[in-house]
Write a protein that holds these residues in place. Structure first.
Motif, PDB file in Angstrom:
ATOM      1  N   LYS A   1       0.825  -1.210   0.000  1.00  0.00           N
ATOM      2  CA  LYS A   1       0.000   0.000   0.000  1.00  0.00           C
ATOM      3  C   LYS A   1       0.861   1.263   0.000  1.00  0.00           C
ATOM      4  O   LYS A   1       0.346   2.363  -0.109  1.00  0.00           O
ATOM      5  N   ILE A   2       2.155   1.087   0.106  1.00  0.00           N
ATOM      6  CA  ILE A   2       3.088   2.214  -0.001  1.00  0.00           C
ATOM      7  C   ILE A   2       3.613   2.222  -1.437  1.00  0.00           C
ATOM      8  O   ILE A   2       4.001   1.187  -1.976  1.00  0.00           O
ATOM      9  N   ALA A   3       3.618   3.387  -2.060  1.00  0.00           N
ATOM     10  CA  ALA A   3       4.092   3.505  -3.445  1.00  0.00           C
ATOM     11  C   ALA A   3       5.551   3.075  -3.546  1.00  0.00           C
ATOM     12  O   ALA A   3       6.313   3.192  -2.588  1.00  0.00           O
ATOM     13  N   LYS A   4       5.932   2.587  -4.713  1.00  0.00           N
ATOM     14  CA  LYS A   4       7.324   2.190  -4.926  1.00  0.00           C
ATOM     15  C   LYS A   4       8.272   3.345  -4.632  1.00  0.00           C
ATOM     16  O   LYS A   4       9.377   3.141  -4.144  1.00  0.00           O
ATOM     17  N   ASP A   5       7.829   4.569  -4.928  1.00  0.00           N
ATOM     18  CA  ASP A   5       8.649   5.751  -4.650  1.00  0.00           C
ATOM     19  C   ASP A   5       8.254   6.410  -3.331  1.00  0.00           C
ATOM     20  O   ASP A   5       8.632   7.537  -3.048  1.00  0.00           O
TER      21      ASP A   5
ATOM     22  N   TYR B   1      -8.082  15.627   2.928  1.00  0.00           N
ATOM     23  CA  TYR B   1      -8.159  16.731   1.974  1.00  0.00           C
ATOM     24  C   TYR B   1      -7.778  16.183   0.596  1.00  0.00           C
ATOM     25  O   TYR B   1      -7.071  15.188   0.503  1.00  0.00           O
ATOM     26  N   ALA B   2      -8.219  16.868  -0.457  1.00  0.00           N
ATOM     27  CA  ALA B   2      -7.908  16.373  -1.799  1.00  0.00           C
ATOM     28  C   ALA B   2      -7.735  17.533  -2.773  1.00  0.00           C
ATOM     29  O   ALA B   2      -8.319  18.607  -2.596  1.00  0.00           O
ATOM     30  N   SER B   3      -6.929  17.278  -3.803  1.00  0.00           N
ATOM     31  CA  SER B   3      -6.798  18.238  -4.894  1.00  0.00           C
ATOM     32  C   SER B   3      -8.123  18.289  -5.645  1.00  0.00           C
ATOM     33  O   SER B   3      -8.980  17.411  -5.486  1.00  0.00           O
ATOM     34  N   ALA B   4      -8.290  19.302  -6.468  1.00  0.00           N
ATOM     35  CA  ALA B   4      -9.553  19.482  -7.194  1.00  0.00           C
ATOM     36  C   ALA B   4      -9.917  18.252  -8.019  1.00  0.00           C
ATOM     37  O   ALA B   4     -11.087  17.862  -8.073  1.00  0.00           O
ATOM     38  N   ASP B   5      -8.928  17.608  -8.622  1.00  0.00           N
ATOM     39  CA  ASP B   5      -9.224  16.425  -9.441  1.00  0.00           C
ATOM     40  C   ASP B   5      -9.196  15.127  -8.619  1.00  0.00           C
ATOM     41  O   ASP B   5      -9.361  14.049  -9.151  1.00  0.00           O
ATOM     42  N   LYS B   6      -8.961  15.237  -7.326  1.00  0.00           N
ATOM     43  CA  LYS B   6      -8.971  14.120  -6.373  1.00  0.00           C
ATOM     44  C   LYS B   6      -7.904  13.062  -6.655  1.00  0.00           C
ATOM     45  O   LYS B   6      -7.983  11.940  -6.176  1.00  0.00           O
ATOM     46  N   SER B   7      -6.891  13.415  -7.424  1.00  0.00           N
ATOM     47  CA  SER B   7      -5.811  12.460  -7.698  1.00  0.00           C
ATOM     48  C   SER B   7      -4.746  12.485  -6.608  1.00  0.00           C
ATOM     49  O   SER B   7      -3.981  11.541  -6.471  1.00  0.00           O
ATOM     50  N   LEU B   8      -4.720  13.562  -5.835  1.00  0.00           N
ATOM     51  CA  LEU B   8      -3.755  13.703  -4.758  1.00  0.00           C
ATOM     52  C   LEU B   8      -4.526  14.005  -3.477  1.00  0.00           C
ATOM     53  O   LEU B   8      -5.339  14.927  -3.433  1.00  0.00           O
ATOM     54  N   ILE B   9      -4.275  13.217  -2.461  1.00  0.00           N
ATOM     55  CA  ILE B   9      -5.016  13.315  -1.208  1.00  0.00           C
ATOM     56  C   ILE B   9      -3.998  13.457  -0.087  1.00  0.00           C
ATOM     57  O   ILE B   9      -2.971  12.773  -0.091  1.00  0.00           O
TER      58      ILE B   9
ATOM     59  N   GLY C   1       0.148  12.376   5.982  1.00  0.00           N
ATOM     60  CA  GLY C   1       0.600  11.664   4.804  1.00  0.00           C
ATOM     61  C   GLY C   1      -0.016  12.183   3.527  1.00  0.00           C
ATOM     62  O   GLY C   1      -0.927  13.022   3.544  1.00  0.00           O
ATOM     63  N   VAL C   2       0.511  11.666   2.436  1.00  0.00           N
ATOM     64  CA  VAL C   2       0.034  11.994   1.097  1.00  0.00           C
ATOM     65  C   VAL C   2      -0.271  10.683   0.387  1.00  0.00           C
ATOM     66  O   VAL C   2       0.525   9.737   0.444  1.00  0.00           O
ATOM     67  N   ILE C   3      -1.416  10.641  -0.253  1.00  0.00           N
ATOM     68  CA  ILE C   3      -1.863   9.458  -0.993  1.00  0.00           C
ATOM     69  C   ILE C   3      -2.061   9.857  -2.446  1.00  0.00           C
ATOM     70  O   ILE C   3      -2.601  10.927  -2.742  1.00  0.00           O
ATOM     71  N   ARG C   4      -1.641   8.969  -3.327  1.00  0.00           N
ATOM     72  CA  ARG C   4      -1.870   9.165  -4.755  1.00  0.00           C
ATOM     73  C   ARG C   4      -2.975   8.210  -5.180  1.00  0.00           C
ATOM     74  O   ARG C   4      -2.938   7.029  -4.833  1.00  0.00           O
ATOM     75  N   LYS C   5      -3.931   8.725  -5.913  1.00  0.00           N
ATOM     76  CA  LYS C   5      -5.003   7.870  -6.453  1.00  0.00           C
ATOM     77  C   LYS C   5      -4.569   7.422  -7.846  1.00  0.00           C
ATOM     78  O   LYS C   5      -4.205   8.235  -8.690  1.00  0.00           O
ATOM     79  N   THR C   6      -4.574   6.104  -8.045  1.00  0.00           N
ATOM     80  CA  THR C   6      -4.153   5.537  -9.331  1.00  0.00           C
ATOM     81  C   THR C   6      -5.330   4.800  -9.964  1.00  0.00           C
ATOM     82  O   THR C   6      -6.397   4.689  -9.363  1.00  0.00           O
ATOM     83  N   ARG C   7      -5.104   4.250 -11.132  1.00  0.00           N
ATOM     84  CA  ARG C   7      -6.160   3.468 -11.802  1.00  0.00           C
ATOM     85  C   ARG C   7      -6.550   2.244 -10.979  1.00  0.00           C
ATOM     86  O   ARG C   7      -7.669   1.769 -11.055  1.00  0.00           O
TER      87      ARG C   7
ATOM     88  N   GLY D   1      -6.232   2.025  -7.552  1.00  0.00           N
ATOM     89  CA  GLY D   1      -6.585   2.329  -6.168  1.00  0.00           C
ATOM     90  C   GLY D   1      -5.682   3.391  -5.589  1.00  0.00           C
ATOM     91  O   GLY D   1      -5.133   4.224  -6.303  1.00  0.00           O
ATOM     92  N   PHE D   2      -5.509   3.349  -4.285  1.00  0.00           N
ATOM     93  CA  PHE D   2      -4.690   4.327  -3.579  1.00  0.00           C
ATOM     94  C   PHE D   2      -3.303   3.763  -3.295  1.00  0.00           C
ATOM     95  O   PHE D   2      -3.134   2.558  -3.148  1.00  0.00           O
ATOM     96  N   GLU D   3      -2.324   4.666  -3.153  1.00  0.00           N
ATOM     97  CA  GLU D   3      -0.999   4.290  -2.676  1.00  0.00           C
ATOM     98  C   GLU D   3      -0.433   5.444  -1.862  1.00  0.00           C
ATOM     99  O   GLU D   3      -0.631   6.613  -2.199  1.00  0.00           O
ATOM    100  N   ILE D   4       0.229   5.100  -0.776  1.00  0.00           N
ATOM    101  CA  ILE D   4       0.811   6.098   0.107  1.00  0.00           C
ATOM    102  C   ILE D   4       2.147   6.543  -0.470  1.00  0.00           C
ATOM    103  O   ILE D   4       3.032   5.730  -0.715  1.00  0.00           O
ATOM    104  N   VAL D   5       2.274   7.835  -0.687  1.00  0.00           N
ATOM    105  CA  VAL D   5       3.493   8.404  -1.250  1.00  0.00           C
ATOM    106  C   VAL D   5       4.401   8.917  -0.136  1.00  0.00           C
ATOM    107  O   VAL D   5       5.623   8.879  -0.253  1.00  0.00           O
ATOM    108  N   HIS D   6       3.787   9.374   0.948  1.00  0.00           N
ATOM    109  CA  HIS D   6       4.565   9.959   2.045  1.00  0.00           C
ATOM    110  C   HIS D   6       3.782   9.747   3.333  1.00  0.00           C
ATOM    111  O   HIS D   6       2.578   9.979   3.366  1.00  0.00           O
ATOM    112  N   TYR D   7       4.465   9.292   4.376  1.00  0.00           N
ATOM    113  CA  TYR D   7       3.828   9.131   5.688  1.00  0.00           C
ATOM    114  C   TYR D   7       4.826   9.557   6.736  1.00  0.00           C
ATOM    115  O   TYR D   7       5.992   9.167   6.692  1.00  0.00           O
TER     116      TYR D   7
END
Length: 163
Positions: free
Chosen positions: A51-55, A96-104, A122-128, A130-136
Motif C-alpha cells: 500500500k506504499i508507493a514504490k517511490d 483533503y484532496a486536490s480538485a481532481d482528487k488524484s492527490l489526497i 501523509g500523502v496518498i496518490r489515487k491511481t487506476r 486504487g490508492f498508494e501512500i506516497v509519504h507518511y
C-alpha cells in the motif's frame, strides 16, 4: 422568469450536493484504505508494504528513520517475521484532496499500544488501481506542558551519544 431562476437555483443546489457526496465518498474510501493499512501492520500482513508507493517514503519517530518503501520493509522484516509489528488506531482523521482528487493528504491522531498518543500525516496518490501512500510521517504527540522536559531528555541523550 421566476420559475426559470428557481429551476436554475435547484439545479445548482443539486450539483453542490453531488460534489459534497463525492467528497464524503472519497473520505470514506480513504478512511477504509488507511484503517486497512493500519490493520495490516497490526496483523503483520506483508500487504502493508504494497500500500506504499514504490517511490513512497515513510518517516518514523526517530530522526534517522527516513526510509523508502523497500528500506522500510527491510527494517520492519524482523517485526513482521516475529508476528509482533505495531498497532495504530486512528481516533481522528482529516482528509483533503486536490480538485481532481488524484492527490489526497491527511492528518490523523493515533492511539498506539507501545508509543502512546501519536500524530501522523501523509500523502496518498489515487491511481487506476486504487490508492498508494506516497509519504507518511509519524510523530509521538508530546503535550505542550511537558515539551521542555522531553526536549531536555533528548538534549541529555544527544550529549551522551556524542561522547
Amino acid at each position: 422568469m421566476k420559475r426559470f431562476l428557481t429551476a436554475c437555483f435547484l439545479f445548482l443546489s443539486m450539483l453542490g450536493s453531488a460534489h459534497a457526496a463525492t467528497d464524503a465518498a472519497l473520505t470514506r474510501d480513504v478512511n477504509a484504505f488507511l484503517d486497512g493499512w493500519h490493520q495490516d501492520a497490526a496483523n503483520t500482513r506483508m500487504s502493508y508494504f504494497d500500500k506504499i508507493a514504490k517511490d513512497g517514503v515513510y518517516i518514523g519517530t526517530d530522526r534517522t528513520e527516513v526510509w523508502t518503501r523497500d528500506e522500510f520493509r527491510k527494517w520492519s522484516k524482523p517485526y513482521f517475521d516475529a508476528r509482533k509489528a505495531w498497532t495504530f488506531k486512528a481516533t481522528k482523521r482529516n482528509v483533503y484532496a486536490s480538485a481532481d482528487k488524484s492527490l489526497i493528504w491527511f492528518d490523523e491522531q493515533l492511539h498506539t499500544e507501545n508509543l502512546g498518543p501519536c500524530v501522523a500525516s501523509g500523502v496518498i496518490r489515487k491511481t487506476r488501481t486504487g490508492f498508494e501512500i506516497v509519504h507518511y510521517q509519524l510523530a509521538v504527540a508530546v503535550p505542550n506542558d511537558v515539551v521542555e522536559q522531553v526536549t531536555g531528555i533528548i538534549a541529555e541523550h544527544e550529549k551522551k551519544a556524542k561522547k
